[in-house]
Write a protein that holds these residues in place. Structure first.
Motif, PDB file in Angstrom:
ATOM      1  N   LEU B  74     -63.557  61.203 -44.911  1.00 57.69           N
ATOM      2  CA  LEU B  74     -63.713  62.278 -43.930  1.00 57.69           C
ATOM      3  C   LEU B  74     -64.606  61.892 -42.759  1.00 57.69           C
ATOM      4  N   THR B  75     -65.502  60.897 -42.941  1.00 56.96           N
ATOM      5  CA  THR B  75     -66.356  60.496 -41.806  1.00 56.96           C
ATOM      6  C   THR B  75     -65.757  59.330 -41.032  1.00 56.96           C
ATOM      7  N   ASP B  76     -64.779  58.654 -41.629  1.00 52.81           N
ATOM      8  CA  ASP B  76     -64.129  57.546 -40.935  1.00 52.81           C
ATOM      9  C   ASP B  76     -63.411  58.070 -39.685  1.00 52.81           C
ATOM     10  N   PRO B  77     -63.784  57.558 -38.499  1.00 52.43           N
ATOM     11  CA  PRO B  77     -63.130  58.077 -37.283  1.00 52.43           C
ATOM     12  C   PRO B  77     -61.618  57.851 -37.288  1.00 52.43           C
ATOM     13  N   SER B  78     -61.140  56.835 -38.000  1.00 50.60           N
ATOM     14  CA  SER B  78     -59.688  56.600 -37.988  1.00 50.60           C
ATOM     15  C   SER B  78     -58.946  57.689 -38.768  1.00 50.60           C
ATOM     16  N   GLY B  80     -59.629  60.949 -38.533  1.00 47.99           N
ATOM     17  CA  GLY B  80     -59.384  61.980 -37.527  1.00 47.99           C
ATOM     18  C   GLY B  80     -58.164  61.631 -36.689  1.00 47.99           C
ATOM     19  N   GLN B  81     -58.131  60.340 -36.311  1.00 46.51           N
ATOM     20  CA  GLN B  81     -56.983  59.859 -35.530  1.00 46.51           C
ATOM     21  C   GLN B  81     -55.681  60.021 -36.315  1.00 46.51           C
ATOM     22  N   SER B  82     -55.659  59.609 -37.613  1.00 50.14           N
ATOM     23  CA  SER B  82     -54.403  59.750 -38.368  1.00 50.14           C
ATOM     24  C   SER B  82     -54.044  61.204 -38.584  1.00 50.14           C
ATOM     25  N   LEU B  83     -55.067  62.062 -38.729  1.00 57.12           N
ATOM     26  CA  LEU B  83     -54.779  63.478 -38.918  1.00 57.12           C
ATOM     27  C   LEU B  83     -54.075  64.055 -37.692  1.00 57.12           C
ATOM     28  N   ILE B  84     -54.604  63.715 -36.504  1.00 60.04           N
ATOM     29  CA  ILE B  84     -53.960  64.182 -35.264  1.00 60.04           C
ATOM     30  C   ILE B  84     -52.576  63.559 -35.129  1.00 60.04           C
ATOM     31  N   ASN B  85     -52.471  62.252 -35.410  1.00 65.52           N
ATOM     32  CA  ASN B  85     -51.164  61.596 -35.335  1.00 65.52           C
ATOM     33  C   ASN B  85     -50.156  62.276 -36.254  1.00 65.52           C
ATOM     34  N   THR B  86     -50.595  62.558 -37.502  1.00 64.81           N
ATOM     35  CA  THR B  86     -49.675  63.132 -38.488  1.00 64.81           C
ATOM     36  C   THR B  86     -49.240  64.531 -38.079  1.00 64.81           C
ATOM     37  N   THR B  87     -50.217  65.388 -37.741  1.00 62.76           N
ATOM     38  CA  THR B  87     -49.853  66.773 -37.448  1.00 62.76           C
ATOM     39  C   THR B  87     -49.150  66.894 -36.101  1.00 62.76           C
ATOM     40  N   VAL B  88     -49.757  66.345 -35.051  1.00 62.93           N
ATOM     41  CA  VAL B  88     -49.200  66.572 -33.714  1.00 62.93           C
ATOM     42  C   VAL B  88     -48.013  65.656 -33.434  1.00 62.93           C
ATOM     43  N   TRP B  89     -48.250  64.338 -33.415  1.00 60.81           N
ATOM     44  CA  TRP B  89     -47.216  63.429 -32.908  1.00 60.81           C
ATOM     45  C   TRP B  89     -46.080  63.235 -33.887  1.00 60.81           C
ATOM     46  N   LEU B  90     -46.399  63.161 -35.183  1.00 58.15           N
ATOM     47  CA  LEU B  90     -45.315  62.960 -36.144  1.00 58.15           C
ATOM     48  C   LEU B  90     -44.616  64.280 -36.470  1.00 58.15           C
ATOM     49  N   THR B  91     -45.390  65.334 -36.743  1.00 55.36           N
ATOM     50  CA  THR B  91     -44.787  66.548 -37.289  1.00 55.36           C
ATOM     51  C   THR B  91     -44.440  67.584 -36.221  1.00 55.36           C
ATOM     52  N   VAL B  92     -45.451  68.142 -35.528  1.00 51.55           N
ATOM     53  CA  VAL B  92     -45.181  69.271 -34.632  1.00 51.55           C
ATOM     54  C   VAL B  92     -44.165  68.893 -33.549  1.00 51.55           C
ATOM     55  N   VAL B  93     -44.387  67.749 -32.889  1.00 48.33           N
ATOM     56  CA  VAL B  93     -43.483  67.362 -31.806  1.00 48.33           C
ATOM     57  C   VAL B  93     -42.049  67.233 -32.312  1.00 48.33           C
ATOM     58  N   ASP B 262     -54.508  50.596 -34.809  1.00 47.67           N
ATOM     59  CA  ASP B 262     -54.356  51.750 -35.689  1.00 47.67           C
ATOM     60  C   ASP B 262     -53.733  52.915 -34.934  1.00 47.67           C
ATOM     61  N   TYR B 263     -53.142  52.609 -33.793  1.00 48.17           N
ATOM     62  CA  TYR B 263     -52.774  53.669 -32.852  1.00 48.17           C
ATOM     63  C   TYR B 263     -51.798  54.682 -33.435  1.00 48.17           C
ATOM     64  N   THR B 264     -50.844  54.239 -34.281  1.00 50.54           N
ATOM     65  CA  THR B 264     -49.867  55.194 -34.830  1.00 50.54           C
ATOM     66  C   THR B 264     -50.084  55.427 -36.321  1.00 50.54           C
ATOM     67  N   GLN B 265     -51.266  55.094 -36.824  1.00 48.50           N
ATOM     68  CA  GLN B 265     -51.544  55.325 -38.252  1.00 48.50           C
ATOM     69  C   GLN B 265     -51.408  56.813 -38.572  1.00 48.50           C
ATOM     70  N   VAL B 266     -50.646  57.123 -39.637  1.00 44.73           N
ATOM     71  CA  VAL B 266     -50.564  58.512 -40.113  1.00 44.73           C
ATOM     72  C   VAL B 266     -51.173  58.556 -41.515  1.00 44.73           C
ATOM     73  N   LEU B 267     -51.348  59.769 -42.074  1.00 43.33           N
ATOM     74  CA  LEU B 267     -52.028  59.870 -43.370  1.00 43.33           C
ATOM     75  C   LEU B 267     -51.278  59.102 -44.457  1.00 43.33           C
ATOM     76  N   ALA B 268     -49.928  59.181 -44.441  1.00 42.13           N
ATOM     77  CA  ALA B 268     -49.159  58.496 -45.483  1.00 42.13           C
ATOM     78  C   ALA B 268     -49.347  56.983 -45.398  1.00 42.13           C
TER      79      ALA B 268
END
Lengths: 281, 310
Positions: B74-78, B80-93, B262-268
């Protein structure tokens, strides 16, 4: 019909058809393009300008089937998917029958909700604990691990889909067979199964295709080359460093053939069953 | 359920017990498989998340580390990045685009002219093409189409003069998400179109006719009559595709392995990388727990929607 006289404007009809079919051709193009490329000699795959028609060759397929491990992948996939499909169908048939013919046993509602909820389970998070479990059972690189995984992953949808189907089969059939002295398992496989085959076909196709397409479990549980399935093997052809595009194209076509053939023969039925089944929940 | 008379248990024939047990026996095998495959590993995953365990130490007991793995994840900045990638760029869009494109295409293909001109088979065959393509093949096809030198997309863009030389779509941060989303939407759009089409075809044509006779124009019919009737189907499609996509591994992994960097890293992919590339099973399991908590919230919404409709 009145419908016809109000709706048919020749110009608007033509525009609609051209637009619709045009969009669908664009949608289908990427795969059609893969098929075209797969029949090109390697030298003509790498062209700097767009060429629709070039020399026709089967070299890529010959190399794929004789000079690459792809036939092994193909055999592995066929075995794993076929076994998993048959077992999944048999088990879900018995389970669906149990739910369909017994409407009010204690716990029925809870179990059914669990089955439906499992469909929404994030399979991906299972991969770490499952790897650890199969490892301690000595089953990494054992195709049985993959078979078990595919059975389990497909069971919820198969049970749910077959339950809907069995509910439409009148119980008089069961009763008549029971009076003749048939046991429940005999009723399921000798009486209900022959009548329920349209539902079974849909479920079997679903189970087979989703196992055929599956990537993550196969990637993690089958690490040695001789145990790989088609998706993982194919992904190996476009690895991080080198890509053998001619092999990728031919392998892509061969990997798509089973699903393509199944859906070509059963398109109308499958399209309506699967889309209805997925949303019915 | 009826209670059997307790005064005469001896008279209760054996087959009555058999009858009462039978439903349990029939559903037992499947329930055992589901319990062993889903419940067991899910619980084990939670236990693993509190341990430090290397992939090479499997079979031995891990070291219990409390919430360390979660604190790290949870403190790893990457993350946060994967969370945004997963929800916004992978899923919502991709869910929104699939709904919009799927609805548009379904409304177009639902026009009576396709059945009047007997083109139903052509429509079904073409729409099925991406659907029968395995996801791995979809990624392979698009990687080739998007190739900087030999890909048709770049050749077309150069040809019409839009760009001067080919763009390596998957290697640039400005284009990589668009490329991944294109692959995913292409493969997954037919499901949405076909499902909406099935719902459209179940709407009785009398409804449209009645509205037309009352003086409604085509646009009013679509927005005031057809769309409200599609709402339940759209709600279910939205939640199903959201859950499937949120957990999706294959598109990002095969297209970029989470890169560039790590630009497109998602949670999976982060979970897979932690467990199987960095060999840290405990930390990987912790990512899995975080993912399932988010998914649990989605599942609650799903059932809320279903039961409210029924």
């Amino acid at each position: 019909m009145a419908n016809q006289s109000i709706n048919s404007h020749p110009v608007r009809d033509l525009v609609t058809v051209v637009l619709g079919v045009g969009l669908l051709l664009i949608l289908a193009f990427p795969f059609i393009w893969v098929v075209l490329i797969s029949f090109r000699p390697e030298s003509e795959i790498f062209t700097r300008t767009f060429q629709l028609i070039t020399t026709f060759t089967l070299d890529n397929y010959a190399m794929l089937l004789e000079g690459s491990p792809f036939p092994t992948y193909l055999r592995n996939s066929l075995v794993v998917c076929t076994v998993a499909t048959i077992v999944a169908v048999v088990i879900s048939m018995v389970t669906a029958y149990g739910f369909s013919r017994n409407r009010r046993f204690r716990g029925r509602q809870t179990l059914l909700i669990m089955v439906i909820a499992t469909q929404l389970f994030p399979f991906v998070i299972l991969i770490t604990p499952l790897y650890a479990t199969f490892f301690s059972l000595g089953m990494i690189n054992n195709p049985l691990a993959l078979v078990i995984s595919y059975i389990a992953v497909n069971l919820p949808f198969c049970i749910y889909m077959l339950l809907g189907y069995l509910d439409t089969i009148p119980r008089d059939l069961d009763d008549a067979a029971r009076i003749d002295g048939a046991t429940t398992l005999q009723i399921i496989f000798r009486v209900i199964l022959p009548v329920a085959w349209p539902g079974i076909v849909t479920v079997a196709v679903y189970a087979f295709v989703s196992a055929w397409d599956e990537f993550l479990f196969a990637l993690t549980l089958m690490t040695s080359d001789e145990n790989k399935t088609v998706p993982v093997g194919l992904a190996g052809f476009f690895g991080e460093y080198t890509t053998q595009w001619n092999l990728v194209m031919a392998a892509s076509v061969v990997s798509t053939l089973p699903t393509l053939i199944i859906f070509m023969f059963l398109q109308r039925k499958l399209v309506s069953d699967l889309s209805a089944g997925a949303v019915k929940t | 359920m009826s209670v059997l008379p307790t005064s005469a248990p001896a008279e209760e024939p054996a087959h009555v017990w058999g009858k009462k047990l039978e439903p349990y026996l029939l559903v037992l095998p499947a329930m055992l498989i589901l319990a062993f495959f889903f419940a067991g590993p899910a619980i084990y995953n939670i236990a693993l998340a509190f341990q430090e365990l290397s992939l090479f130490d499997l079979g031995r007991e891990g070291r219990w580390v409390g919430f360390d793995n979660f604190a790290e994840v949870l403190t790893d900045p990457s993350t946060g990045q994967s969370l945004i990638n997963t929800t916004v760029w992978l899923t919502v869009v991709t869910v929104v685009l699939r709904l919009v494109l799927g609805l548009g295409l379904a409304l177009l293909l639902n026009a009576t002219v396709f059945s009047r001109w007997k083109l139903g088979w052509l429509v079904r065959s073409l729409i099925l093409v991406p659907w029968v393509t395995p996801p791995v093949v979809a990624v392979a096809a698009w990687k080739w189409l998007l190739d900087a030198r030999y890909g048709v997309v770049n050749q077309f863009l150069v040809g019409i003069g839009a760009i001067e030389q080919g763009i390596p779509f998957l290697a640039r941060t400005s284009t990589v998400w668009g490329a991944i989303e294109t692959m995913l939407i292409w493969r997954e759009l037919p499901f949405v179109v076909i499902t909406i089409l099935a719902a459209l075809q179940s709407i009785p044509s009398e409804l449209r006719e009645a509205a037309r006779i009352d003086g409604a124009n085509e646009f009013q019919i679509q927005t005031r009559i057809v769309l409200p009737l599609l709402k339940p189907v759209l709600a279910v499609i939205t939640l199903l595709t959201t859950i499937w996509t949120f957990n999706n591994f294959v598109y990002v992994w095969l297209a970029t392995r989470g890169g560039p960097g790590d630009y497109t890293q998602v949670l999976a992919t982060q979970m897979y990388t932690t467990s199987f590339v960095d060999y840290r099973m405990g930390a990987g399991a912790a990512v899995g727990v975080v993912m399932s908590l988010i998914m649990f919230a989605f599942a609650l919404i799903y059932f809320f929607v279903i039961f409210r409709e029924k």
